[in-house]
Motif scaffolding. Structure first.
Motif: not given
Lengths: 633, 633
Positions: B277, B316, B318, B347, B352, B371, B376-377
């Protein structure tokens, strides 16, 4: 010689005015930089000069320069001509960047002291040529000397504090076949150390000492050879003879007034005489006397008294408070740099021998025979104000640093019908102390570069607060006129440097061979890593390899002694691993193939992570373990 | 995403083979240097490149670069483009070269610890621009942070060890108006510190902590703001938001598996998940909760629990084990550099916010809302193997360091109709970690240079033994293609640097004004220097000025406490004086106008010289005194 004194004081005044004028007013910044440019390249030369010092990525420098780091306690390795700092070699000061002073062995070597004052690096020599085996360096503060092995660039031995000796400045200055290196008293004290006597009795109860440290020709191990007890003068800078003068050693003195007065600055009491001395020691002769048993033992040292047994130690008068003494590459001459005089004095070794044989002495001073100045002097070169040190090139020229004048003088070497004369001068920024040339203190200097080691930089760099760096400047000496090429800012404080051609340092180890790791606590496989409790001691055998530390958990109890033996089992160049314990004051960096040990008391309860402090791989962040210290119940 | 994993492992393998092939055989030296030259200037460019980095004596560099010194514990000041080291700023490690850690005040500041592990320098900001006031730096090892004043380039405060936090890596990363700087747990531990719990109970009993350290806007004084208790993940690297995202702070995680197994390397257990994340923290919101009293006190810290009070801390996803997170100059984007992934992930901060408002969560992980990645990407840039960090220029491009591939990728910034795409790549020697550009983490990057901070140098320098230096390489980014210009060898270990235009650092003090010396023990005239006995304490007020230390004799008895207040009364730039006592472990370097105090027990009888350790004048050698310690009877 009142004219000399006059010139000196006028010169000092001019220099002081120049310094004040150029430095105290911030508006002078531009003017100051313009002054720097007096010695800096002309615009037309900039491209040419830039190319001379530029070493593209992947190319290597031509020369190593080993710079003493003064009261930082360390040695610094630069490459020339790029003047890039390549490596710090920790010597007298703990250095967590390589873990020096944290593992049991290096910690013990430092003996509880946390700094030194390195001044004069000395590369080992064979027949007056650098042989690339060892590098020695003195500690002026605590009277020690150290040996660095040039196979792995690590400090292997610290010898001292040397008995009977306080302030070890005229050191190391080794003999031309590395039989001995030397130490000498800069600040005379009552001996043996631990004796208290007041400065009222300075002349009678304080003593100088010259100390010969023997070097084992096989492995470089240093041991105490013998000492010479001397009058309470201050012994400053030295050089060993070579070739014809190879059995001799020379050291300058100041305060031959032999006074130290409470409340009166030494700068005044020690500047009364017009001349002080260069002391010439027949070290081979003293060695013979020691072998015959002609010594007194003081604090474990065999101490020879040159007053009781004359014939081995002599004083040569030299213009007041000489700083450097430098023996010429052919060994036939020694040069006195009278720091409060506008000239350097050339003395003839042959004439010295004659004067000694003929007992052509002006007087005895505190028992030491003083040869007649006229009997030994050859020439005086009017180099300028504040000469400190002289170095040599391959074409018969010498280069003298001028502290007060902030300049380097180039002068022609005379003798054999050739004239002794000044040929060039170049301004330096500012107040140059030592000066170094390529292998310039060996029997065969290489020419090409002179490295000016300047005491003050005075804003020739971006502002960094009141603690300004020193300045190092590179001078191209390949042509008839000197050219100032570039400037760098060495770590405090480059008192001296030695410059060696890179091909002289061979067979540098980059990974320790596993077979040569003699440490009984080395383990080579993570499977053999273990934790063993013995009473209140917890012993750990740990491995490091990308990307884990094993064991990754160590459990102990508050108050336990913990001993960790950490082996870096990598076999690849550059694969260092760090070993830091959070909250505990330990950071080691075992090299590939090395085992280091750390002993401490687990006095802080709780969970304390340990980790690799040297970024080593894509999974470096994961290279972590836990020390769990269970609290006392 | 198995293709990503495959690419990663194939890449790792290729890189490993390349490294072995190029490094283990000494015969490969030439080949290795040739490889370096892939990225090095073509012959035709050498003259041009040499000129670009050449700064003639007297000229000044254009930029300051502040490099962290890793486990050396220090900060290093370089000039760019010359890449010359100008100054070492001692922070967490005693440094006898400037006397740091020897006088009473700096010694106390170090708190008995002798090293630190500096990683991420942070210049103070106002509205997202460097304001040139302070420089902050973290200590990863002992959980501390320090402030350097850019008026005199000295460390003025060390704050910590921070409670509840072990390993302070994601630090300092200050907010865009310097309200706070941060610390975060790299190695989770049971809290409060001092609590022992076994790793068997890791998931339950170990905790992560994010710590906000408040900065006084007047004088920069740091104090503990508040903390956030987090799951036992490892918190790695961070960045603060700016402009639209100015109330937010971002930090990457690894080991979101939340496991630590005795005997099993973390590199395996922490690499199981495809994604870890980026944690997004609304610091302004948490600050509000703290003000409302919504906290628990743990070891004196106000600790906020984001699970009990949701709405402020989010995860988030990742690509696995992200290292750096970097917020774009406009504050609208944050970039995840997945060190085990071949791409960087872009992002959107706006997305977000939307996902949070709409509670568009995939799940909760240990109570923290995660999320949805898709929500969000914005883009994935195929930069290459092992992306660690990304920096920015002034023309809409970003530069990502590729550790595994040993390269820098340049890619075009997208959005607003502009394409997100790779545009250039350049090889680096070797294994680049951090990367820095000119003011590249502010709201207005300056372009011109990128500084590559490489973990390995592998013999691109003269051999210096197994402890090889790191490598720093300068890349000219002024044209469409990157050009590798020059290489230097920074002190271990440059984890990160910040580069600031010289005109941003104004009013640097070079001599302290006498009127501003508030030390009650300052004396300004050698006539006022004195020694006073009070019971078993001997107090000394000493002056330093060229070329004497007054008093020049101090008498005391074995076992006395000695307190020396030493004032450098010079009023001229660069006139530092040292203060070393032979045999006693003290070396101070008061700056012009500064008073420093030294306290010690006179436990060694005898006569111990003290002297100026900083060559200061033609009569520096005479700047000497004696400490006479009369032995116990």
């Amino acid at each position: 010689m009142n004219w000399k004194r006059m010139i000196f004081f006028v010169g000092l005044g001019i220099a002081a005015l120049a310094m004040i004028g150029l430095t105290s007013d911030p508006a002078c910044a531009q003017q100051r930089r313009e002054r720097v440019k007096e010695g800096a390249p002309a615009k037309a030369d900039i491209g040419e000069n830039a190319l001379k010092v530029y070493v593209p990525p992947g190319d290597l420098d031509e020369y190593y320069a080993f710079l003493s780091g003064g009261h930082s306690g360390q040695l610094y390795v630069f490459g020339l001509p790029s003047m890039r700092h390549i490596r710090t070699i920790p010597v007298f000061t703990p250095y967590p960047a390589t873990g020096y002073g944290y593992d049991d062995e290096s910690k013990k070597m430092l003996g509880g002291l946390t700094w030194g004052d390195t001044h004069h690096p000395g590369l080992s020599e064979t027949k007056g040529e650098y042989d690339g085996r060892w590098l020695f360096i003195n500690d002026n503060a605590h009277g020690r000397v150290a040996r660095i092995d040039l196979r792995d660039f690590k400090t292997k031995q610290i010898f001292g504090p040397i008995p009977n000796l306080a302030g070890n400045h005229a050191s190391v200055y080794l003999t031309w076949n590395t039989e001995y290196l030397f130490g000498a008293t800069r600040f005379s004290i009552p001996i043996p150390k631990g004796t208290a006597a007041d400065v009222k009795d300075y002349k009678e109860k304080y003593k100088g000492v010259i100390s010969a440290i023997a070097v084992d020709p096989k492995d470089g191990t240093m041991s105490l050879g013998w000492q010479i007890v001397m009058p309470p003068w201050n012994y400053d800078v030295a050089d060993a003879g070579k070739l014809v003068s190879g059995d001799w050693w020379f050291v300058t003195t100041y305060n031959t007034e032999a006074e130290f007065i409470d409340g009166k600055p030494l700068e005044i009491t020690a500047s009364q005489r017009d001349k002080d001395y260069i002391i010439a020691v027949n070290w081979k002769g003293v060695e013979g006397e020691i072998k015959k048993g002609n010594f007194t033992e003081i604090d474990g040292a065999k101490v020879f008294d040159p007053v009781k047994t004359p014939g081995f130690v002599f004083a040569v008068p030299c213009a007041k408070s000489p700083h450097g003494v430098d023996v010429s590459p052919d060994g036939k001459w020694f040069i006195g740099n009278g720091k409060l005089s506008p000239t350097v004095s050339i003395f003839s070794f042959e004439k010295l021998q004659k004067a000694i044989q003929e007992k052509n002495f002006a007087q005895h001073d505190m028992g030491i025979p003083v040869v007649k100045f006229e009997a030994v002097t050859e020439a005086d070169i009017p180099v300028g104000l504040g000469p400190l040190h002289t170095v040599f090139d391959d074409k018969g020229f010498a280069y003298t640093s001028l502290f007060v004048e902030s300049a380097v003088a180039k002068w022609q070497w005379g003798g054999g019908g050739r004239e002794w004369k000044m040929v060039d001068k170049i301004p330096i920024q500012y107040n140059i102390g030592h000066i170094a040339s390529c292998e310039g203190d060996t029997v065969s200097p290489k020419g090409k570069w002179v490295f000016a080691l300047n005491k003050l930089s005075k804003g020739t760099h971006l502002p960094v607060g009141p603690d300004q760096p020193e300045s190092g400047q590179l001078i191209d000496i390949s042509g008839p006129k000197m050219k100032l090429i570039a400037q760098a800012f060495p770590e405090p404080e480059p008192h001296y440097a030695q410059i060696i051609k890179t091909d002289k340092i061979k067979n540098v180890i980059e990974v320790y061979a596993k077979a040569e790791n003699k440490n009984p606590n080395a383990v080579w496989d993570p499977k053999d890593a273990k934790v063993v409790r013995e009473g209140n001691t917890v012993k750990v055998w740990m491995t490091q390899i990308r990307s884990s530390l094993m064991p990754n958990v160590v459990r102990c109890n508050e108050g336990d002694k913990v001993i960790m033996h950490v082996t870096n089992i990598e076999e690849m160049r550059d694969e260092l691993h760090g070993f830091g314990i959070c909250g505990y004051d330990i950071n080691g960096v075992p090299s590939p193939g090395e085992t280091l040990s750390y002993e401490f008391i687990a006095d802080k309860p709780g969970v304390w992570p340990y980790y690799c402090t040297n970024f080593c791989s894509a999974l470096h962040q994961e290279m972590q373990g836990y020390l769990i210290v269970n609290p006392k119940k």
